[in-house]
Motif scaffolding. Structure first.
Motif, mmCIF file in Angstrom:
data_model
loop_
_atom_site.group_PDB
_atom_site.id
_atom_site.type_symbol
_atom_site.label_atom_id
_atom_site.label_comp_id
_atom_site.label_asym_id
_atom_site.label_seq_id
_atom_site.Cartn_x
_atom_site.Cartn_y
_atom_site.Cartn_z
ATOM 1 N N ASP A 226 26.424 44.647 24.885
ATOM 2 C CA ASP A 226 26.897 45.924 25.415
ATOM 3 C C ASP A 226 26.269 46.237 26.781
ATOM 4 N N THR A 227 24.958 46.042 26.871
ATOM 5 C CA THR A 227 24.260 46.288 28.134
ATOM 6 C C THR A 227 24.758 45.340 29.226
ATOM 7 N N LEU A 228 24.941 44.101 28.845
ATOM 8 C CA LEU A 228 25.410 43.105 29.803
ATOM 9 C C LEU A 228 26.773 43.505 30.369
ATOM 10 N N TYR A 229 27.614 44.016 29.492
ATOM 11 C CA TYR A 229 28.969 44.399 29.895
ATOM 12 C C TYR A 229 28.968 45.664 30.763
ATOM 13 N N SER A 239 31.205 39.653 37.267
ATOM 14 C CA SER A 239 32.497 38.977 37.313
ATOM 15 C C SER A 239 32.592 37.846 36.295
ATOM 16 N N PHE A 240 31.446 37.339 35.817
ATOM 17 C CA PHE A 240 31.472 36.248 34.828
ATOM 18 C C PHE A 240 31.778 36.767 33.429
ATOM 19 N N ILE A 241 31.250 37.951 33.110
ATOM 20 C CA ILE A 241 31.420 38.523 31.770
ATOM 21 C C ILE A 241 32.666 39.418 31.744
ATOM 22 N N GLY A 242 33.488 39.222 30.717
ATOM 23 C CA GLY A 242 34.745 39.987 30.598
ATOM 24 C C GLY A 242 35.907 39.042 30.820
ATOM 25 N N SER A 243 37.059 39.373 30.213
ATOM 26 C CA SER A 243 38.225 38.499 30.418
ATOM 27 C C SER A 243 39.450 39.342 30.737
ATOM 28 N N PRO A 244 39.868 39.437 31.999
ATOM 29 C CA PRO A 244 39.148 38.908 33.156
ATOM 30 C C PRO A 244 37.894 39.720 33.458
ATOM 31 N N GLY A 245 37.047 39.189 34.328
ATOM 32 C CA GLY A 245 35.780 39.848 34.654
ATOM 33 C C GLY A 245 35.957 41.102 35.493
ATOM 34 N N MET A 246 34.819 41.703 35.854
ATOM 35 C CA MET A 246 34.849 42.931 36.653
ATOM 36 C C MET A 246 35.456 42.639 38.034
ATOM 37 N N ASN A 247 36.329 43.538 38.509
ATOM 38 C CA ASN A 247 36.863 43.420 39.868
ATOM 39 C C ASN A 247 35.789 43.818 40.859
ATOM 40 N N LEU A 248 35.716 43.115 41.976
ATOM 41 C CA LEU A 248 34.750 43.464 43.017
ATOM 42 C C LEU A 248 35.517 43.769 44.306
ATOM 43 N N PHE A 249 35.455 45.030 44.721
ATOM 44 C CA PHE A 249 36.142 45.432 45.943
ATOM 45 C C PHE A 249 35.129 45.532 47.085
ATOM 46 N N PRO A 250 35.266 44.721 48.137
ATOM 47 C CA PRO A 250 34.357 44.858 49.273
ATOM 48 C C PRO A 250 34.786 46.056 50.120
ATOM 49 N N GLY A 251 33.858 46.923 50.465
ATOM 50 C CA GLY A 251 34.199 48.100 51.256
ATOM 51 C C GLY A 251 32.955 48.644 51.920
ATOM 52 N N ARG A 252 33.006 49.930 52.291
ATOM 53 C CA ARG A 252 31.910 50.487 53.080
ATOM 54 C C ARG A 252 31.660 51.935 52.666
#
Ligand code: ADP
Length: 382
Positions: A226-229, A239-252
């Protein structure tokens, strides 16, 4: 045998392995494993998982570090004196011996009395549901049955620690799911310490009391599923954990009317008061915003007012029974100073209805469930 609960059963201290030729397979791995704990070690192929297990089993020498089992140092001991049993994906049963003979093999080597061997074989076979296969040869059984027989052989030795090296990867999907449940059940009934290595994060998350994520020989995080998620330590774990993993949006992080916001080409999130101080050091700097697919286009995201919505074009709709997983291209102009460009992300609305490939959508984001990461180090900001 009594053993104080607060003492780790297996203590791994700064384990490193450099193979001849210079490959550093493991780098300073430390972990305290409690009696009866089920540890799942997960990471991409080549990250050092097998090396870790082989060092604990005594099949590979350590380059640095210590391995302690119930306070006894294992370094330098041959595998048979370590009280560990290791199981591989290839079952390594002797083809010319029956299941019963295969299972009894290790005990006979140890000169265990005949009657005791027979009763332990029978008892273990019952536990594993292979009592009626004891007279068969490995060539006469399915992959799952062979796997059980190999498991039986390991159990009979009553080791203090079971080590599993991707034992399910040769089985078909259905058998794998079944064996997953069976090993978990076995863990409960044997009440023993187990370390299970896999490249499959679903396997790790469903089986482990604690999951250890490895990358390039370096531990990224060790935590309960649970903590890992919910609180991944860095962008890799996210991004490795989850199917699909966490989305990563590059921004500012930059000021827009009314205060600081996270700005991405396809959406802007005005930061709530509570979040601002935690990102104070990142004003006018690039960050990664991480958000799980189920927090985009979900009922929770739709209910909130004034939250951000990401505009995107649907690439693929994956229908999973009642649920759907959308794979999308984010739209919009590049943010000032941001990398911009297109980005593929995933969303999991509760319903598949009304979505089709090529459709332009604005999906609400439950942004308050998101995480921020430093783009240079990948570490979690919060
Ligand atoms: P995993 O089990 O996660 O797939 P391994 O522990 O098998 O990873 O391997 C970790 C790294 O060590 C890889 O780069 C692999 O190529 C290397 N490696 C493994 N075994 C040896 C060996 N006997 N000699 C040299 N390099 C090895």
């Amino acid at each position: 045998m009594g053993f104080p609960n607060n003492m780790p059963r297996l203590k791994l201290e700064g384990l490193s392995k450099t193979y001849p030729g210079g490959v550093k397979a493991l780098d300073g791995f430390s972990l305290d494993i409690a009696d009866r704990e089920f540890i799942a070690v997960v990471g991409p192929s080549g990250c050092g998982k097998s090396t870790l297990l082989r060092m604990i089993a005594g099949l590979d020498e350590v380059s640095a570090g210590r391995i302690l089992l119930d306070e006894k140092e294992l370094n330098g001991l041959p595998p048979r004196d370590r009280d560990t049993a290791i199981m591989f994906q290839n079952y390594a049963l002797f083809p010319h011996m029956t299941v019963a003979e295969n299972m009894a093999f290790g005990l006979k080597l140890r000169k265990t009395p005949r009657a005791e061997v027979a009763s332990r074989v029978a008892e273990t076979a019952r536990l594993l549901g292979i009592a009626d296969l004891l007279g068969r040869y490995p060539g006469e059984m399915s992959g799952g049955q062979r796997q059980r027989a190999a498991l039986g052989r390991a159990i009979l030795r009553r080791p203090k620690v079971f080590l599993f090296d991707e034992p399910l990867s040769n089985l078909d999907a259905k058998m794998r799911a079944q064996m997953r449940v069976e090993i978990s059940r076995l863990h409960q009934s044997l009440a023993s310490t187990m370390i299970f290595v896999t490249h499959d994060q679903v396997e790790a998350m469903t089986m482990g009391d604690r999951v250890v994520v490895l990358k390039d020989g370096v531990m990224q995080q060790a935590a309960d599923p649970d903590t890992l998620y919910r609180h991944p330590a860095n962008a890799f774990v996210a991004s490795f954990i989850g199917s699909p993993g966490m989305n990563l949006f590059p921004g500012r992080i930059m000021d827009v009317t009314g205060g600081p916001a996270f700005v991405h080409p396809s959406f802007t999130w005005k930061l709530p008061e509570a979040v601002r101080p935690r990102l104070a050091g990142y004003q006018d700097r690039d960050v990664l915003f991480g958000i799980r697919p189920e927090d985009i286009g979900s009922a929770e995201a739709r209910r909130a007012e004034g939250g951000p919505s990401v505009t995107a074009v649907i690439g693929v709709v994956e229908r999973l029974g009642g649920q759907a997983c959308l794979y999308l291209q984010a739209e919009g102009e590049p943010a000032a100073g941001g990398k911009g460009g297109e980005l593929t992300f995933a969303a999991r609305p509760e319903q598949a209805q009304g979505f089709h490939s090529g459709q332009k959508v604005a999906l609400p984001i439950a942004a308050w469930n998101g995480k921020f990461f430093d783009p240079a180090s990948g570490s979690s900001i919060f």
